[in-house]
Design a protein around this motif. Structure first.
Motif, PDB file in Angstrom:
ATOM      1  N   VAL A   1      11.361  -3.955   8.548  1.00  0.00           N
ATOM      2  CA  VAL A   1      11.271  -3.959   7.088  1.00  0.00           C
ATOM      3  C   VAL A   1       9.908  -3.464   6.636  1.00  0.00           C
ATOM      4  O   VAL A   1       9.789  -2.640   5.715  1.00  0.00           O
ATOM      5  N   VAL A   2       8.857  -3.944   7.293  1.00  0.00           N
ATOM      6  CA  VAL A   2       7.500  -3.552   6.926  1.00  0.00           C
ATOM      7  C   VAL A   2       7.286  -2.059   7.138  1.00  0.00           C
ATOM      8  O   VAL A   2       6.722  -1.365   6.281  1.00  0.00           O
ATOM      9  N   MET A   3       7.746  -1.531   8.275  1.00  0.00           N
ATOM     10  CA  MET A   3       7.550  -0.110   8.550  1.00  0.00           C
ATOM     11  C   MET A   3       8.354   0.767   7.586  1.00  0.00           C
ATOM     12  O   MET A   3       7.863   1.792   7.107  1.00  0.00           O
ATOM     13  N   LYS A   4       9.573   0.374   7.279  1.00  0.00           N
ATOM     14  CA  LYS A   4      10.372   1.142   6.323  1.00  0.00           C
ATOM     15  C   LYS A   4       9.751   1.101   4.928  1.00  0.00           C
ATOM     16  O   LYS A   4       9.757   2.109   4.200  1.00  0.00           O
ATOM     17  N   THR A   5       9.205  -0.054   4.568  1.00  0.00           N
ATOM     18  CA  THR A   5       8.541  -0.173   3.269  1.00  0.00           C
ATOM     19  C   THR A   5       7.308   0.712   3.210  1.00  0.00           C
ATOM     20  O   THR A   5       7.080   1.422   2.223  1.00  0.00           O
ATOM     21  N   ALA A   6       6.504   0.685   4.274  1.00  0.00           N
ATOM     22  CA  ALA A   6       5.310   1.523   4.327  1.00  0.00           C
ATOM     23  C   ALA A   6       5.675   2.999   4.222  1.00  0.00           C
ATOM     24  O   ALA A   6       5.058   3.754   3.462  1.00  0.00           O
ATOM     25  N   ASP A   7       6.682   3.410   4.965  1.00  0.00           N
ATOM     26  CA  ASP A   7       7.108   4.809   4.959  1.00  0.00           C
ATOM     27  C   ASP A   7       7.570   5.239   3.565  1.00  0.00           C
ATOM     28  O   ASP A   7       7.235   6.334   3.090  1.00  0.00           O
ATOM     29  N   LYS A   8       8.320   4.377   2.890  1.00  0.00           N
ATOM     30  CA  LYS A   8       8.812   4.695   1.541  1.00  0.00           C
ATOM     31  C   LYS A   8       7.659   4.812   0.549  1.00  0.00           C
ATOM     32  O   LYS A   8       7.616   5.736  -0.274  1.00  0.00           O
TER      33      LYS A   8
ATOM     34  N   VAL B   1      -5.333   6.372  -0.413  1.00  0.00           N
ATOM     35  CA  VAL B   1      -5.309   6.272   1.047  1.00  0.00           C
ATOM     36  C   VAL B   1      -4.834   4.876   1.444  1.00  0.00           C
ATOM     37  O   VAL B   1      -5.299   3.873   0.893  1.00  0.00           O
ATOM     38  N   LEU B   2      -3.913   4.817   2.398  1.00  0.00           N
ATOM     39  CA  LEU B   2      -3.409   3.544   2.895  1.00  0.00           C
ATOM     40  C   LEU B   2      -3.723   3.437   4.379  1.00  0.00           C
ATOM     41  O   LEU B   2      -3.299   4.272   5.177  1.00  0.00           O
ATOM     42  N   LEU B   3      -4.476   2.392   4.739  1.00  0.00           N
ATOM     43  CA  LEU B   3      -4.842   2.138   6.131  1.00  0.00           C
ATOM     44  C   LEU B   3      -4.017   0.971   6.649  1.00  0.00           C
ATOM     45  O   LEU B   3      -4.017  -0.112   6.054  1.00  0.00           O
ATOM     46  N   LEU B   4      -3.349   1.175   7.770  1.00  0.00           N
ATOM     47  CA  LEU B   4      -2.462   0.166   8.341  1.00  0.00           C
ATOM     48  C   LEU B   4      -2.942  -0.185   9.745  1.00  0.00           C
ATOM     49  O   LEU B   4      -2.821   0.607  10.673  1.00  0.00           O
ATOM     50  N   ASP B   5      -3.494  -1.379   9.878  1.00  0.00           N
ATOM     51  CA  ASP B   5      -4.105  -1.812  11.140  1.00  0.00           C
ATOM     52  C   ASP B   5      -3.125  -2.683  11.921  1.00  0.00           C
ATOM     53  O   ASP B   5      -3.130  -3.906  11.798  1.00  0.00           O
ATOM     54  N   GLU B   6      -2.255  -2.047  12.693  1.00  0.00           N
ATOM     55  CA  GLU B   6      -1.213  -2.747  13.465  1.00  0.00           C
ATOM     56  C   GLU B   6      -0.498  -3.791  12.609  1.00  0.00           C
ATOM     57  O   GLU B   6      -0.445  -4.974  12.962  1.00  0.00           O
ATOM     58  N   PRO B   7       0.088  -3.400  11.483  1.00  0.00           N
ATOM     59  CA  PRO B   7       0.633  -4.369  10.532  1.00  0.00           C
ATOM     60  C   PRO B   7       1.861  -5.123  11.014  1.00  0.00           C
ATOM     61  O   PRO B   7       2.261  -6.115  10.411  1.00  0.00           O
ATOM     62  N   THR B   8       2.488  -4.666  12.113  1.00  0.00           N
ATOM     63  CA  THR B   8       3.697  -5.340  12.601  1.00  0.00           C
ATOM     64  C   THR B   8       3.458  -6.101  13.906  1.00  0.00           C
ATOM     65  O   THR B   8       4.394  -6.687  14.455  1.00  0.00           O
ATOM     66  N   ALA B   9       2.227  -6.118  14.390  1.00  0.00           N
ATOM     67  CA  ALA B   9       1.947  -6.705  15.706  1.00  0.00           C
ATOM     68  C   ALA B   9       2.285  -8.186  15.781  1.00  0.00           C
ATOM     69  O   ALA B   9       2.666  -8.693  16.844  1.00  0.00           O
ATOM     70  N   ALA B  10       2.153  -8.903  14.651  1.00  0.00           N
ATOM     71  CA  ALA B  10       2.392 -10.348  14.652  1.00  0.00           C
ATOM     72  C   ALA B  10       3.776 -10.722  14.141  1.00  0.00           C
ATOM     73  O   ALA B  10       4.057 -11.901  13.914  1.00  0.00           O
ATOM     74  N   LEU B  11       4.658  -9.727  13.981  1.00  0.00           N
ATOM     75  CA  LEU B  11       5.952  -9.977  13.351  1.00  0.00           C
ATOM     76  C   LEU B  11       7.103  -9.871  14.346  1.00  0.00           C
ATOM     77  O   LEU B  11       7.005  -9.208  15.382  1.00  0.00           O
ATOM     78  N   ASP B  12       8.217 -10.530  14.014  1.00  0.00           N
ATOM     79  CA  ASP B  12       9.440 -10.383  14.794  1.00  0.00           C
ATOM     80  C   ASP B  12      10.030  -9.000  14.530  1.00  0.00           C
ATOM     81  O   ASP B  12       9.688  -8.349  13.530  1.00  0.00           O
TER      82      ASP B  12
ATOM     83  N   ARG C   1      -6.033  -1.327   2.348  1.00  0.00           N
ATOM     84  CA  ARG C   1      -5.873  -1.629   3.771  1.00  0.00           C
ATOM     85  C   ARG C   1      -4.952  -2.817   3.975  1.00  0.00           C
ATOM     86  O   ARG C   1      -5.034  -3.811   3.255  1.00  0.00           O
ATOM     87  N   VAL C   2      -4.076  -2.704   4.968  1.00  0.00           N
ATOM     88  CA  VAL C   2      -3.209  -3.806   5.376  1.00  0.00           C
ATOM     89  C   VAL C   2      -3.592  -4.184   6.802  1.00  0.00           C
ATOM     90  O   VAL C   2      -3.589  -3.340   7.702  1.00  0.00           O
ATOM     91  N   PHE C   3      -3.913  -5.463   7.000  1.00  0.00           N
ATOM     92  CA  PHE C   3      -4.413  -5.933   8.292  1.00  0.00           C
ATOM     93  C   PHE C   3      -3.276  -6.394   9.199  1.00  0.00           C
ATOM     94  O   PHE C   3      -2.133  -6.568   8.778  1.00  0.00           O
ATOM     95  N   GLN C   4      -3.626  -6.636  10.451  1.00  0.00           N
ATOM     96  CA  GLN C   4      -2.654  -7.094  11.443  1.00  0.00           C
ATOM     97  C   GLN C   4      -2.122  -8.475  11.095  1.00  0.00           C
ATOM     98  O   GLN C   4      -0.928  -8.745  11.211  1.00  0.00           O
TER      99      GLN C   4
END
Length: 249
Positions: free
Chosen positions: A186-193, A169-180, A84-87
């Motif tokens: 970068v985070v979303m592309k990394t997750a997708d890859k 299984v990878l759980l992503l709890d709004e992982p980009t909400a606190a980022l510019d 799991r990756v948190f916000q």
């Protein structure tokens, strides 16, 4: 594969402030599927993710991962299948430890603990090679404390750490909400890859419909603890982004 069968979650049952957070959800998420959950605050999306993660136990119903019944299995046991990756980027890392030590802890997260070599040259090379794929220049800074990095750097590294022990299984709890915006991309592309490279079953909570359209293969909209809409978005040639905005409007 994740199978959710007639899951209910009631908070404060029988009391004046009872909350029926999840109301009889049935859901099957296939291996390799990138499921996006959208919905307003209080719709039940975070509770559903917490149920899959094991940090919240259901009132009734069952959850299985790859045919393993994990319904009431403690989250530390579920960790052999689920990451799991948190916000908040701080939540997934140890600030005072170096990057390499954080990766070592991630690598042995589900393994029996005993006397062994902590970090050898082979492990350092493995970690540096993984980090180099981010294009952030952090592969030569693995002795640097994690707490000195930016939120985007930490979140990207957390994603890499999540697959160090071969989770399913990878759980992503709004992982980009606190980022510019740049770090979020970068985070979303990394997750997708990672999801594609390791054929993970993934669930992402987000309020960003653009990200949902770009990365998701399936989107569900939740409302009042139920699945209101369920849309396959894998074929982007047939589904346009504006259609998605209208559909979930």
């Amino acid at each position: 594969m994740i199978k959710i069968n007639q899951i209910h979650k009631v908070f404060n049952k029988g009391k004046a402030n009872q909350i029926d957070a999840i109301n009889g959800i049935d859901l099957k998420i296939n291996i390799g599927e990138f499921l996006i959950i959208v919905g307003s605050n209080g719709s039940g999306k975070t509770t559903l993710l917490n149920l899959v993660a094991g940090s919240v136990l259901p009132t009734s119903g069952t959850i299985s991962v790859d045919s393993n019944n994990v319904t009431r299995m403690p989250d530390y046991k579920r960790s052999q299948w689920i990451a799991r990756v948190f916000q908040n980027p701080v939540s997934g890392t140890a600030s005072d430890l170096s990057i390499i030590d954080n990766f070592r802890l991630a690598a042995i997260r589900t393994k029996p603990k005993g006397l062994s070599i902590g970090v050898d040259d082979a492990f350092k090379k493995q970690v540096k090679d993984k980090i180099a794929t981010l294009g952030m220049g952090l592969e030569n800074k693995t002795d640097q404390p994690m707490g000195t990095l930016s939120g985007g750097q930490r979140q990207a590294l957390t994603l890499l750490m999540s697959i160090m022990d071969s989770c399913k299984v990878l759980l992503l709890d709004e992982p980009t909400a606190a980022l510019d915006p740049r770090s979020a991309e970068v985070v979303m592309k990394t997750a997708d890859k990672l999801i594609k490279d390791f054929n993970l079953t993934a669930i992402l909570i987000t309020h960003n419909l653009k990200d949902a359209y770009t990365y998701g293969t399936r989107i569900i909209q939740m409302s009042e603890g139920i699945i209101l809409k369920d849309l396959n978005t894998e074929n982007k040639t047939k589904l346009k982004q504006n259609d998605l905005f209208d559909w979930f409007g």
